[in-house]
Design an enzyme around this catalytic site. Structure first.
Site, PDB file in Angstrom:
ATOM      1  N   CYS A 114       0.818  -1.225   0.000  1.00 45.54           N
ATOM      2  CA  CYS A 114       0.000   0.000   0.000  1.00 45.54           C
ATOM      3  C   CYS A 114       0.850   1.273   0.000  1.00 45.54           C
ATOM      4  CB  CYS A 114      -0.949   0.003   1.187  1.00 45.54           C
ATOM      5  SG  CYS A 114      -2.144  -1.343   1.111  1.00 45.54           S
ATOM      6  N   HIS A 250      -3.042   7.666   1.804  1.00 43.77           N
ATOM      7  CA  HIS A 250      -3.482   6.337   1.369  1.00 43.77           C
ATOM      8  C   HIS A 250      -4.915   6.147   1.866  1.00 43.77           C
ATOM      9  CE1 HIS A 250      -3.885   2.166   0.637  1.00 43.77           C
ATOM     10  NE2 HIS A 250      -3.703   1.783   1.891  1.00 43.77           N
ATOM     11  N   ASN A 280     -10.057   0.393  -0.485  1.00 41.03           N
ATOM     12  CA  ASN A 280      -8.600   0.391  -0.400  1.00 41.03           C
ATOM     13  C   ASN A 280      -8.038  -0.242  -1.673  1.00 41.03           C
ATOM     14  OD1 ASN A 280      -5.907  -0.033   0.168  1.00 41.03           O
ATOM     15  ND2 ASN A 280      -6.262  -0.750   2.265  1.00 41.03           N
TER      16      ASN A 280
HETATM   17  O1  UT7 Z   1      -3.889  -0.640   3.310  1.00 38.73           O
HETATM   18  C1  UT7 Z   1      -3.059  -1.239   4.263  1.00 38.73           C
HETATM   19  C2  UT7 Z   1      -3.361  -0.731   5.560  1.00 38.73           C
HETATM   20  N1  UT7 Z   1      -4.595  -1.319   6.036  1.00 38.73           N
HETATM   21  C3  UT7 Z   1      -5.299  -0.651   6.897  1.00 38.73           C
HETATM   22  O2  UT7 Z   1      -4.961   0.460   7.175  1.00 38.73           O
HETATM   23  C4  UT7 Z   1      -6.480  -1.312   7.568  1.00 38.73           C
HETATM   24  C5  UT7 Z   1      -6.412  -1.028   9.033  1.00 38.73           C
HETATM   25  N2  UT7 Z   1      -7.489  -1.561   9.803  1.00 38.73           N
HETATM   26  C6  UT7 Z   1      -8.776  -1.144   9.679  1.00 38.73           C
HETATM   27  O3  UT7 Z   1      -9.105  -0.361   8.822  1.00 38.73           O
HETATM   28  C7  UT7 Z   1      -9.760  -1.629  10.711  1.00 38.73           C
HETATM   29  O4  UT7 Z   1      -9.092  -2.291  11.747  1.00 38.73           O
HETATM   30  C8  UT7 Z   1     -10.847  -2.556  10.118  1.00 38.73           C
HETATM   31  C9  UT7 Z   1     -11.808  -1.761   9.251  1.00 38.73           C
HETATM   32  C10 UT7 Z   1     -10.187  -3.666   9.338  1.00 38.73           C
HETATM   33  C11 UT7 Z   1     -11.668  -3.166  11.266  1.00 38.73           C
HETATM   34  O5  UT7 Z   1     -12.209  -2.160  12.088  1.00 38.73           O
HETATM   35  P1  UT7 Z   1     -12.077  -2.286  13.677  1.00 38.73           P
HETATM   36  O6  UT7 Z   1     -12.819  -1.170  14.253  1.00 38.73           O
HETATM   37  O7  UT7 Z   1     -10.609  -2.371  13.998  1.00 38.73           O
HETATM   38  O8  UT7 Z   1     -12.847  -3.617  13.969  1.00 38.73           O
HETATM   39  P2  UT7 Z   1     -12.275  -4.951  14.635  1.00 38.73           P
HETATM   40  O9  UT7 Z   1     -11.329  -5.649  13.725  1.00 38.73           O
HETATM   41  O10 UT7 Z   1     -11.837  -4.665  16.039  1.00 38.73           O
HETATM   42  O11 UT7 Z   1     -13.614  -5.770  14.724  1.00 38.73           O
HETATM   43  C12 UT7 Z   1     -14.695  -5.366  15.560  1.00 38.73           C
HETATM   44  C13 UT7 Z   1     -15.782  -6.399  15.422  1.00 38.73           C
HETATM   45  C14 UT7 Z   1     -15.269  -7.828  15.601  1.00 38.73           C
HETATM   46  O12 UT7 Z   1     -16.256  -8.551  16.295  1.00 38.73           O
HETATM   47  P3  UT7 Z   1     -16.079  -8.880  17.847  1.00 38.73           P
HETATM   48  O13 UT7 Z   1     -14.813  -9.658  17.951  1.00 38.73           O
HETATM   49  O14 UT7 Z   1     -16.022  -7.550  18.539  1.00 38.73           O
HETATM   50  O15 UT7 Z   1     -17.313  -9.660  18.149  1.00 38.73           O
HETATM   51  C15 UT7 Z   1     -15.163  -8.330  14.197  1.00 38.73           C
HETATM   52  O16 UT7 Z   1     -15.298  -9.726  14.106  1.00 38.73           O
HETATM   53  O17 UT7 Z   1     -16.353  -6.331  14.111  1.00 38.73           O
HETATM   54  C16 UT7 Z   1     -16.332  -7.640  13.525  1.00 38.73           C
HETATM   55  N3  UT7 Z   1     -16.195  -7.503  12.076  1.00 38.73           N
HETATM   56  C17 UT7 Z   1     -17.231  -7.296  11.273  1.00 38.73           C
HETATM   57  N4  UT7 Z   1     -18.542  -7.174  11.519  1.00 38.73           N
HETATM   58  C18 UT7 Z   1     -19.371  -6.960  10.484  1.00 38.73           C
HETATM   59  C19 UT7 Z   1     -15.054  -7.549  11.337  1.00 38.73           C
HETATM   60  N5  UT7 Z   1     -15.362  -7.377  10.045  1.00 38.73           N
HETATM   61  C20 UT7 Z   1     -16.708  -7.212   9.979  1.00 38.73           C
HETATM   62  C21 UT7 Z   1     -17.613  -6.997   8.933  1.00 38.73           C
HETATM   63  N6  UT7 Z   1     -18.922  -6.871   9.218  1.00 38.73           N
HETATM   64  N7  UT7 Z   1     -17.212  -6.884   7.646  1.00 38.73           N
END
Ligand code: UT7
Length: 323
Positions: A114, A250, A280
């Protein structure tokens, strides 16, 4: 006399197929509301069957050439940032070279995931400053839809396909930060974070693999490292947040974009945001945002633009350019 790599043209290409968040709702345990609230993404483009990264890159390159009023053979070098090249070899860049009718330059791919476009701009700038090339076509192009695990809701809703291109040309500057062109760059990587974001296959393992990401951890690093690298690049040439007209980050997550802008002391009215429309697109996200920012009248000649990106590696960096 200072040689500057000055922007001569910009362009982009997005595949026709626009995929809204609702597409995922009946396939996965997810909702459009979750995707929008956690990432800011509303839709993304997916390449058509048979459409490859070099196809996307070629279209973006042609748009940039037209914008610059140049033809393929006016280019000395092509640097293409991608992690999703058509074939193991030859490079997608040489395919673009052929497609735009360039018969006299040299072309190569560069891979920093990225952060690829920031690394590509820095390399293109070095080629120009070393006198190795006068005009460089710098492209970011990806088909991340080819490396998704469609069962993994934590990743497959986030990524999209696309390409953006910029043409840099050697021009004499005064050496001051009033010069047009690339003024400063800052590159970093730390391979100890390999397991945070990677593809679990590759040539040497005789597979293609799919993207794996520890989203929360990558998020934490992004928020910390992006503002840091942008500050470092600005500091190198004695510039500060108040001098910045546009931050072009980005486009991974609106929450990362917002907290980085806050750390930089730049209001969101000075940030180009396309994540809602593109998702992304990895190395393509910054050139796409630059091209959209120019097309919609945000970025104008003379503006101070700061780009910053982070991705797999981890690899991260920033480029400061006076447009
Ligand atoms: O380009 C390279 C760089 N990449 C990035 O910069 C990405 C960086 N990370 C992110 O953008 C975020 O961490 C995400 C968008 C990937 C995730 O957001 P988050 O607020 O960090 O959520 P999380 O991973 O802590 O997940 C929260 C909850 C989890 O459930 P529990 O464990 O709290 O029950 C996940 O399982 O949301 C759940 N979850 C979803 N729920 C509905 C994860 N993906 C989804 C989904 N729909 N698509």
């Amino acid at each position: 006399m200072t040689i500057r790599a000055v922007v001569k043209g910009v362009g982009h290409y997005l595949p026709e197929n626009v995929v809204p968040n609702s597409y995922f709702e009946d396939k996965l345990d997810t909702s459009s509301d979750w995707i929008v609230s956690r990432s800011g993404i509303e839709r993304r483009h997916f390449a058509a069957e048979g459409q490859t990264t070099s196809d996307l890159a070629t279209n973006a390159a042609k748009a940039a050439l037209e914008n610059a009023g140049l033809s393929g053979n006016d280019i000395d070098a092509i640097v293409l940032a991608t992690s999703t090249a058509d074939l193991t070899f030859p490079s997608a860049a040489t395919m673009v070279q052929h497609n735009i009718g360039n018969t006299r330059g040299f072309a190569f791919d560069l891979q920093a995931v990225c952060a690829g476009f920031v690394f590509a701009l820095t390399n293109a700038n070095a080629l120009i400053q070393a006198g190795s090339a006068k005009r460089v076509l710098v492209i970011g192009a990806e088909t991340f839809s080819r490396i998704m695990d469609w069962q993994d809701r934590g990743t497959c809703v986030l990524f999209g396909d696309g390409a953006g291109a910029l043409i840099l040309e050697a021009q004499e500057g005064t050496g001051s930060t009033d010069d047009r062109g690339i003024l400063s760059t800052d590159l970093n990587s730390d391979g100890s974070y390999r397991d945070l974001l990677y593809v679990d296959g590759g040539v040497s393992t005789q597979s293609t693999g799919v993207l794996r990401m520890e989203g929360k951890e990558v998020f934490r690093h992004a928020v910390e490292k992006l503002a840091q690298t942008a500050h470092t690049a600005l500091d190198k040439v004695g510039l500060g947040s108040d001098d910045v007209d546009w931050v072009v980050p980005h486009q991974a997550n609106i929450r990362i974009i917002q907290s980085t802008a806050k750390k930089l002391g730049v209001g969101m009215d000075r940030v180009v945001v396309t994540v809602q429309d593109h998702g992304n697109t990895s190395a393509a996200s910054i050139p796409l945002a630059l091209s959209v920012g120019v097309a919609n009248g945000q970025i104008k000649q003379g503006d101070l633009v700061v780009t910053e990106a982070i991705g797999g590696g981890l690899a991260w960096g920033s480029v400061v350019v006076r447009w």
